[in-house]
Design a protein around this motif. Structure first.
Motif, PDB file in Angstrom:
ATOM      1  N   PRO A  64      23.385  -2.880  31.765  1.00 37.19           N
ATOM      2  CA  PRO A  64      22.336  -2.543  32.719  1.00 37.19           C
ATOM      3  C   PRO A  64      22.796  -1.501  33.733  1.00 37.19           C
ATOM      4  CG  PRO A  64      23.417  -4.542  33.442  1.00 37.19           C
ATOM      5  CD  PRO A  64      24.075  -4.126  32.141  1.00 37.19           C
ATOM      6  N   LEU A  65      21.848  -0.957  34.452  1.00 39.51           N
ATOM      7  CA  LEU A  65      22.122  -0.050  35.558  1.00 39.51           C
ATOM      8  C   LEU A  65      22.742  -0.863  36.687  1.00 39.51           C
ATOM      9  CD1 LEU A  65      21.720   2.799  36.820  1.00 39.51           C
ATOM     10  CD2 LEU A  65      19.531   1.947  37.677  1.00 39.51           C
ATOM     11  N   THR A  66      23.849  -0.375  37.244  1.00 40.30           N
ATOM     12  CA  THR A  66      24.535  -1.118  38.311  1.00 40.30           C
ATOM     13  C   THR A  66      24.493  -0.331  39.619  1.00 40.30           C
ATOM     14  OG1 THR A  66      26.696  -0.113  37.896  1.00 40.30           O
ATOM     15  CG2 THR A  66      26.139  -2.084  36.606  1.00 40.30           C
ATOM     16  N   ASN A  67      24.842  -0.997  40.703  1.00 37.46           N
ATOM     17  CA  ASN A  67      24.945  -0.314  41.991  1.00 37.46           C
ATOM     18  C   ASN A  67      26.011   0.771  41.947  1.00 37.46           C
ATOM     19  OD1 ASN A  67      22.903  -1.766  43.261  1.00 37.46           O
ATOM     20  ND2 ASN A  67      24.301  -3.371  43.911  1.00 37.46           N
ATOM     21  N   GLY A  68      27.055   0.556  41.175  1.00 36.56           N
ATOM     22  CA  GLY A  68      28.085   1.581  41.011  1.00 36.56           C
ATOM     23  C   GLY A  68      27.535   2.836  40.356  1.00 36.56           C
ATOM     24  N   HIS A  69      26.703   2.666  39.321  1.00 34.14           N
ATOM     25  CA  HIS A  69      26.041   3.804  38.684  1.00 34.14           C
ATOM     26  C   HIS A  69      25.184   4.553  39.695  1.00 34.14           C
ATOM     27  CE1 HIS A  69      26.206   1.300  34.761  1.00 34.14           C
ATOM     28  NE2 HIS A  69      27.167   2.224  34.696  1.00 34.14           N
ATOM     29  N   LEU A  70      24.393   3.801  40.458  1.00 32.96           N
ATOM     30  CA  LEU A  70      23.509   4.424  41.451  1.00 32.96           C
ATOM     31  C   LEU A  70      24.310   5.179  42.505  1.00 32.96           C
ATOM     32  CD1 LEU A  70      20.842   1.635  41.942  1.00 32.96           C
ATOM     33  CD2 LEU A  70      20.544   3.844  40.818  1.00 32.96           C
ATOM     34  N   ASP A  71      25.441   4.647  42.886  1.00 33.56           N
ATOM     35  CA  ASP A  71      26.292   5.307  43.867  1.00 33.56           C
ATOM     36  C   ASP A  71      26.789   6.646  43.332  1.00 33.56           C
ATOM     37  OD1 ASP A  71      27.761   5.348  46.394  1.00 33.56           O
ATOM     38  OD2 ASP A  71      29.552   5.067  45.148  1.00 33.56           O
ATOM     39  N   VAL A  72      27.241   6.661  42.086  1.00 36.33           N
ATOM     40  CA  VAL A  72      27.719   7.911  41.479  1.00 36.33           C
ATOM     41  C   VAL A  72      26.593   8.933  41.393  1.00 36.33           C
ATOM     42  CG1 VAL A  72      28.587   8.936  39.333  1.00 36.33           C
ATOM     43  CG2 VAL A  72      29.612   6.835  40.208  1.00 36.33           C
ATOM     44  N   ILE A  73      25.408   8.504  40.964  1.00 34.72           N
ATOM     45  CA  ILE A  73      24.264   9.419  40.848  1.00 34.72           C
ATOM     46  C   ILE A  73      23.888   9.974  42.216  1.00 34.72           C
ATOM     47  CG2 ILE A  73      21.805   9.554  40.285  1.00 34.72           C
ATOM     48  CD1 ILE A  73      22.407   7.378  38.098  1.00 34.72           C
ATOM     49  N   THR A  74      23.791   9.096  43.212  1.00 34.50           N
ATOM     50  CA  THR A  74      23.402   9.520  44.559  1.00 34.50           C
ATOM     51  C   THR A  74      24.425  10.474  45.157  1.00 34.50           C
ATOM     52  OG1 THR A  74      22.229   7.452  44.896  1.00 34.50           O
ATOM     53  CG2 THR A  74      22.777   8.711  46.853  1.00 34.50           C
ATOM     54  N   ARG A  75      25.702  10.147  45.039  1.00 33.94           N
ATOM     55  CA  ARG A  75      26.751  11.031  45.574  1.00 33.94           C
ATOM     56  C   ARG A  75      26.758  12.380  44.856  1.00 33.94           C
ATOM     57  NH1 ARG A  75      31.423   8.283  48.273  1.00 33.94           N
ATOM     58  NH2 ARG A  75      30.728   6.163  48.671  1.00 33.94           N
ATOM     59  N   SER A  76      26.475  12.351  43.561  1.00 38.67           N
ATOM     60  CA  SER A  76      26.442  13.601  42.792  1.00 38.67           C
ATOM     61  C   SER A  76      25.386  14.558  43.310  1.00 38.67           C
ATOM     62  CB  SER A  76      26.182  13.303  41.310  1.00 38.67           C
ATOM     63  OG  SER A  76      27.233  12.559  40.755  1.00 38.67           O
ATOM     64  N   THR A  77      24.246  14.009  43.741  1.00 38.36           N
ATOM     65  CA  THR A  77      23.176  14.888  44.227  1.00 38.36           C
ATOM     66  C   THR A  77      23.560  15.574  45.534  1.00 38.36           C
ATOM     67  OG1 THR A  77      22.026  13.112  45.412  1.00 38.36           O
ATOM     68  CG2 THR A  77      21.365  13.520  43.124  1.00 38.36           C
ATOM     69  N   ARG A  78      24.531  15.022  46.248  1.00 37.81           N
ATOM     70  CA  ARG A  78      24.993  15.659  47.490  1.00 37.81           C
ATOM     71  C   ARG A  78      26.006  16.764  47.211  1.00 37.81           C
ATOM     72  NH1 ARG A  78      26.325  10.059  49.804  1.00 37.81           N
ATOM     73  NH2 ARG A  78      24.254   9.162  49.917  1.00 37.81           N
ATOM     74  N   LEU A  79      26.644  16.705  46.044  1.00 32.83           N
ATOM     75  CA  LEU A  79      27.702  17.660  45.714  1.00 32.83           C
ATOM     76  C   LEU A  79      27.254  18.770  44.770  1.00 32.83           C
ATOM     77  CD1 LEU A  79      30.544  15.058  45.096  1.00 32.83           C
ATOM     78  CD2 LEU A  79      30.276  16.534  47.094  1.00 32.83           C
ATOM     79  N   PHE A  80      26.181  18.531  44.020  1.00 33.32           N
ATOM     80  CA  PHE A  80      25.747  19.475  42.988  1.00 33.32           C
ATOM     81  C   PHE A  80      24.302  19.906  43.226  1.00 33.32           C
ATOM     82  CE2 PHE A  80      29.177  17.006  41.223  1.00 33.32           C
ATOM     83  CZ  PHE A  80      29.960  17.969  40.612  1.00 33.32           C
ATOM     84  N   ASP A  81      23.978  21.083  42.714  1.00 31.35           N
ATOM     85  CA  ASP A  81      22.621  21.608  42.838  1.00 31.35           C
ATOM     86  C   ASP A  81      21.653  20.870  41.920  1.00 31.35           C
ATOM     87  OD1 ASP A  81      23.454  23.666  44.626  1.00 31.35           O
ATOM     88  OD2 ASP A  81      24.242  24.768  42.912  1.00 31.35           O
ATOM     89  N   ARG A  82      22.168  20.388  40.804  1.00 31.28           N
ATOM     90  CA  ARG A  82      21.332  19.727  39.804  1.00 31.28           C
ATOM     91  C   ARG A  82      22.139  18.610  39.162  1.00 31.28           C
ATOM     92  NH1 ARG A  82      19.778  22.839  34.812  1.00 31.28           N
ATOM     93  NH2 ARG A  82      18.749  21.226  33.652  1.00 31.28           N
ATOM     94  N   VAL A  83      21.521  17.459  38.951  1.00 32.78           N
ATOM     95  CA  VAL A  83      22.185  16.319  38.321  1.00 32.78           C
ATOM     96  C   VAL A  83      21.340  15.872  37.132  1.00 32.78           C
ATOM     97  CG1 VAL A  83      22.971  13.943  38.603  1.00 32.78           C
ATOM     98  CG2 VAL A  83      23.239  15.579  40.484  1.00 32.78           C
ATOM     99  N   VAL A  84      21.965  15.812  35.974  1.00 29.81           N
ATOM    100  CA  VAL A  84      21.305  15.323  34.772  1.00 29.81           C
ATOM    101  C   VAL A  84      21.984  14.014  34.385  1.00 29.81           C
ATOM    102  CG1 VAL A  84      20.811  15.762  32.337  1.00 29.81           C
ATOM    103  CG2 VAL A  84      20.769  17.659  33.974  1.00 29.81           C
ATOM    104  N   VAL A  85      21.198  12.947  34.317  1.00 31.33           N
ATOM    105  CA  VAL A  85      21.714  11.646  33.905  1.00 31.33           C
ATOM    106  C   VAL A  85      21.350  11.453  32.444  1.00 31.33           C
ATOM    107  CG1 VAL A  85      21.624   9.158  34.285  1.00 31.33           C
ATOM    108  CG2 VAL A  85      21.499  10.732  36.232  1.00 31.33           C
ATOM    109  N   GLY A  86      22.369  11.384  31.596  1.00 36.16           N
ATOM    110  CA  GLY A  86      22.151  11.189  30.162  1.00 36.16           C
ATOM    111  C   GLY A  86      22.211   9.717  29.818  1.00 36.16           C
ATOM    112  N   VAL A  87      21.091   9.151  29.433  1.00 34.00           N
ATOM    113  CA  VAL A  87      21.036   7.741  29.043  1.00 34.00           C
ATOM    114  C   VAL A  87      21.210   7.707  27.528  1.00 34.00           C
ATOM    115  CG1 VAL A  87      19.708   5.611  29.158  1.00 34.00           C
ATOM    116  CG2 VAL A  87      19.444   7.338  30.958  1.00 34.00           C
ATOM    117  N   LEU A  88      22.366   7.247  27.120  1.00 31.91           N
ATOM    118  CA  LEU A  88      22.746   7.342  25.716  1.00 31.91           C
ATOM    119  C   LEU A  88      22.834   5.972  25.060  1.00 31.91           C
ATOM    120  CD1 LEU A  88      25.586   9.951  26.272  1.00 31.91           C
ATOM    121  CD2 LEU A  88      23.197  10.394  25.713  1.00 31.91           C
ATOM    122  N   VAL A  89      22.869   5.977  23.753  1.00 30.18           N
ATOM    123  CA  VAL A  89      23.021   4.759  22.973  1.00 30.18           C
ATOM    124  C   VAL A  89      24.489   4.615  22.597  1.00 30.18           C
ATOM    125  CG1 VAL A  89      22.418   3.608  20.808  1.00 30.18           C
ATOM    126  CG2 VAL A  89      20.690   4.901  22.055  1.00 30.18           C
TER     127      VAL A  89
END
Length: 82
Positions: free
Chosen positions: A16-41
């Protein structure tokens, strides 16, 4: 001079999606112009949620995060990264 953008790709199964995942995604948006989250199998895991459910969970959890896009196909992930 070319228009340069800083792109972050955050791949994972997010099952499942965890708070750790959300933290990485959120922090990435502060450091990068664009963030693509790849949800893979991950074929070595038995999923708890379908791919569509995982993408929707990420979209709902990141509704206030800008510069973000979730993709669910590897080909689309590679297209967004180029």
């Amino acid at each position: 001079m070319p228009d340069l953008h800083r792109l972050a790709v955050v791949p994972g199964s997010f099952d499942p999606l965890t708070n750790g995942h959300l933290d990485v995604i959120t922090r990435s948006t502060r450091l990068f112009d664009r963030v693509v989250v790849g949800v893979l199998v991950n074929p070595s895991k038995t999923p708890l949620f379908t791919l569509a459910e995982r993408v929707e969970m990420i979209r709902e959890a990141t509704v206030r995060v800008h510069l973000f896009r979730a993709v669910r196909k590897l080909r689309r992930l590679l297209d967004h990264a180029s």
